[in-house]
Design a protein around this motif. Structure first.
Motif, PDB file in Angstrom:
ATOM      1  N   SER A  24     -53.941  55.343 -40.637  1.00  0.00           N
ATOM      2  CA  SER A  24     -55.028  54.615 -41.292  1.00  0.00           C
ATOM      3  C   SER A  24     -56.367  54.718 -40.559  1.00  0.00           C
ATOM      4  O   SER A  24     -57.351  54.095 -40.960  1.00  0.00           O
ATOM      5  N   SER A  25     -56.409  55.522 -39.499  1.00  0.00           N
ATOM      6  CA  SER A  25     -57.680  55.677 -38.777  1.00  0.00           C
ATOM      7  C   SER A  25     -58.468  56.861 -39.335  1.00  0.00           C
ATOM      8  O   SER A  25     -57.887  57.917 -39.620  1.00  0.00           O
ATOM      9  N   ASP A  26     -59.774  56.693 -39.483  1.00  0.00           N
ATOM     10  CA  ASP A  26     -60.583  57.862 -39.847  1.00  0.00           C
ATOM     11  C   ASP A  26     -60.848  58.678 -38.583  1.00  0.00           C
ATOM     12  O   ASP A  26     -60.714  58.176 -37.465  1.00  0.00           O
ATOM     13  N   PHE A  27     -61.216  59.945 -38.769  1.00  0.00           N
ATOM     14  CA  PHE A  27     -61.304  60.833 -37.609  1.00  0.00           C
ATOM     15  C   PHE A  27     -62.474  60.460 -36.698  1.00  0.00           C
ATOM     16  O   PHE A  27     -62.374  60.569 -35.474  1.00  0.00           O
ATOM     17  N   GLU A  28     -63.563  60.010 -37.273  1.00  0.00           N
ATOM     18  CA  GLU A  28     -64.761  59.711 -36.479  1.00  0.00           C
ATOM     19  C   GLU A  28     -64.485  58.603 -35.458  1.00  0.00           C
ATOM     20  O   GLU A  28     -64.943  58.675 -34.316  1.00  0.00           O
ATOM     21  N   THR A  29     -63.710  57.582 -35.879  1.00  0.00           N
ATOM     22  CA  THR A  29     -63.364  56.482 -34.966  1.00  0.00           C
ATOM     23  C   THR A  29     -62.506  57.017 -33.821  1.00  0.00           C
ATOM     24  O   THR A  29     -62.740  56.714 -32.644  1.00  0.00           O
ATOM     25  N   TYR A  30     -61.517  57.848 -34.188  1.00  0.00           N
ATOM     26  CA  TYR A  30     -60.645  58.445 -33.170  1.00  0.00           C
ATOM     27  C   TYR A  30     -61.470  59.319 -32.211  1.00  0.00           C
ATOM     28  O   TYR A  30     -61.296  59.276 -30.991  1.00  0.00           O
ATOM     29  N   LEU A  34     -61.871  59.517 -28.133  1.00  0.00           N
ATOM     30  CA  LEU A  34     -61.543  60.763 -27.429  1.00  0.00           C
ATOM     31  C   LEU A  34     -62.698  61.161 -26.508  1.00  0.00           C
ATOM     32  O   LEU A  34     -62.486  61.546 -25.354  1.00  0.00           O
ATOM     33  N   ARG A  35     -63.913  61.052 -27.014  1.00  0.00           N
ATOM     34  CA  ARG A  35     -65.085  61.422 -26.205  1.00  0.00           C
ATOM     35  C   ARG A  35     -65.206  60.522 -24.981  1.00  0.00           C
ATOM     36  O   ARG A  35     -65.582  60.981 -23.900  1.00  0.00           O
ATOM     37  N   LYS A  36     -64.844  59.231 -25.150  1.00  0.00           N
ATOM     38  CA  LYS A  36     -64.888  58.304 -23.998  1.00  0.00           C
ATOM     39  C   LYS A  36     -63.846  58.697 -22.955  1.00  0.00           C
ATOM     40  O   LYS A  36     -64.058  58.523 -21.761  1.00  0.00           O
ATOM     41  N   SER A  37     -62.704  59.227 -23.432  1.00  0.00           N
ATOM     42  CA  SER A  37     -61.640  59.616 -22.494  1.00  0.00           C
ATOM     43  C   SER A  37     -61.985  60.888 -21.725  1.00  0.00           C
ATOM     44  O   SER A  37     -61.395  61.154 -20.686  1.00  0.00           O
ATOM     45  N   TYR A  38     -62.895  61.694 -22.278  1.00  0.00           N
ATOM     46  CA  TYR A  38     -63.239  62.974 -21.632  1.00  0.00           C
ATOM     47  C   TYR A  38     -64.759  63.081 -21.465  1.00  0.00           C
ATOM     48  O   TYR A  38     -65.392  63.960 -22.062  1.00  0.00           O
ATOM     49  N   PRO A  39     -65.327  62.200 -20.633  1.00  0.00           N
ATOM     50  CA  PRO A  39     -66.792  62.187 -20.522  1.00  0.00           C
ATOM     51  C   PRO A  39     -67.375  63.496 -19.976  1.00  0.00           C
ATOM     52  O   PRO A  39     -68.535  63.810 -20.252  1.00  0.00           O
ATOM     53  N   ALA A 122     -47.560  69.545 -33.067  1.00  0.00           N
ATOM     54  CA  ALA A 122     -47.430  68.906 -34.389  1.00  0.00           C
ATOM     55  C   ALA A 122     -46.586  67.655 -34.291  1.00  0.00           C
ATOM     56  O   ALA A 122     -45.590  67.617 -33.559  1.00  0.00           O
ATOM     57  N   GLY A 123     -46.995  66.637 -35.039  1.00  0.00           N
ATOM     58  CA  GLY A 123     -46.113  65.487 -35.230  1.00  0.00           C
ATOM     59  C   GLY A 123     -46.428  64.273 -34.388  1.00  0.00           C
ATOM     60  O   GLY A 123     -45.679  63.297 -34.419  1.00  0.00           O
ATOM     61  N   PHE A 124     -47.538  64.290 -33.667  1.00  0.00           N
ATOM     62  CA  PHE A 124     -47.843  63.165 -32.788  1.00  0.00           C
ATOM     63  C   PHE A 124     -48.981  62.299 -33.323  1.00  0.00           C
ATOM     64  O   PHE A 124     -49.649  61.604 -32.565  1.00  0.00           O
ATOM     65  N   GLY A 125     -49.190  62.363 -34.611  1.00  0.00           N
ATOM     66  CA  GLY A 125     -50.307  61.615 -35.188  1.00  0.00           C
ATOM     67  C   GLY A 125     -51.620  62.177 -34.662  1.00  0.00           C
ATOM     68  O   GLY A 125     -51.701  63.351 -34.254  1.00  0.00           O
ATOM     69  N   LEU A 126     -52.641  61.328 -34.594  1.00  0.00           N
ATOM     70  CA  LEU A 126     -53.940  61.808 -34.090  1.00  0.00           C
ATOM     71  C   LEU A 126     -53.851  62.219 -32.620  1.00  0.00           C
ATOM     72  O   LEU A 126     -54.677  62.994 -32.137  1.00  0.00           O
ATOM     73  N   ASP A 127     -52.839  61.704 -31.919  1.00  0.00           N
ATOM     74  CA  ASP A 127     -52.666  62.085 -30.512  1.00  0.00           C
ATOM     75  C   ASP A 127     -52.435  63.591 -30.352  1.00  0.00           C
ATOM     76  O   ASP A 127     -52.612  64.138 -29.259  1.00  0.00           O
ATOM     77  N   SER A 128     -52.067  64.276 -31.437  1.00  0.00           N
ATOM     78  CA  SER A 128     -51.913  65.741 -31.383  1.00  0.00           C
ATOM     79  C   SER A 128     -53.205  66.407 -30.896  1.00  0.00           C
ATOM     80  O   SER A 128     -53.164  67.423 -30.189  1.00  0.00           O
ATOM     81  N   TYR A 129     -54.355  65.841 -31.268  1.00  0.00           N
ATOM     82  CA  TYR A 129     -55.640  66.436 -30.846  1.00  0.00           C
ATOM     83  C   TYR A 129     -55.829  66.286 -29.333  1.00  0.00           C
ATOM     84  O   TYR A 129     -56.288  67.207 -28.656  1.00  0.00           O
TER      85      TYR A 129
END
Ligand code: DQA
Length: 139
Positions: A24-30, A34-39, A122-129
Motif C-alpha cells: 500500500s505504499s507509493d514509490f515516492e514515499t519509499y 531509501l535516500r535517507k538510508s543512503y545519504p 524478487a519477492g521482498f516487497g519494496l525492500d527488493s530495491y
C-alpha cells in the motif's frame, strides 16, 4: 556513487494497484526513506510506461552510473529490446521485482532480461530495491 532506479509500466500505480500483491505504499514515499538510508549515494529515479523510454534511460545512464536497479514490470517477460539495451551498456543492472514472480502465473517465471543482468532479486516487497542497491555496493 550514482545509482539509477528505473521502474517500468504500471509501477506508477504502486500503493493503488493490486495492494495485496504490491503493498500500500507509493514509490515516492519509499524512495524518500531509501535516500535517507543512503545519504552518500546519488539515487536517481525514473518511471515510465513506454518500452522505448526505458531503453533511452538505460542508454543515458548506462555508461556513467555505478549501477542500475531495474524493475521492468511486465516487459521483464517479453522485451528483447530491453534485454539488448542491458547487454549494450557497461553499467551493471540488477533486475528486481516486488512480488515473488515464481509463485505467480507461469508467464511471469521467465525473464528475457535476467541473463544480461548482474542478478535478480524478487519477492521482498519494496525492500527488493534496497537489496538491489546493497548488491551494487558490494561489487
Ligand atoms: C513486477 C512483476 C511483473 O510480473 C509485473 O508485470 C509487474 C510488477 C513486480 O515488481 O513484482 O508489473 O515486476
Amino acid at each position: 556513487m550514482k545509482i539509477q532506479i528505473i521502474n517500468g509500466p504500471n509501477l506508477n500505480l504502486l500503493g493503488v494497484r493490486e495492494k495485496s500483491i504490491y503493498g500500500s505504499s507509493d514509490f515516492e514515499t519509499y524512495l524518500a526513506d531509501l535516500r535517507k538510508s543512503y545519504p552518500a549515494i546519488q539515487l536517481d529515479y525514473f518511471q515510465n510506461n513506454i518500452e522505448g523510454e526505458l531503453i533511452n534511460k538505460l542508454h543515458e545512464v548506462g555508461f556513467s552510473y555505478d549501477g542500475i536497479v531495474l524493475n521492468a514490470g511486465a516487459y521483464t517477460h517479453t522485451s528483447i529490446a530491453i534485454a539488448d539495451a542491458i547487454a549494450g551498456i557497461t553499467t551493471p543492472v540488477v533486475e528486481v521485482h516486488i512480488s515473488n514472480v515464481h509463485k505467480r502465473e507461469e508467464f511471469r517465471h521467465k525473464s528475457t532480461l535476467a541473463s544480461n543482468c548482474k542478478g535478480v532479486i524478487a519477492g521482498f516487497g519494496l525492500d527488493s530495491y534496497r537489496l538491489g542497491i546493497e548488491s551494487l555496493l558490494n561489487q
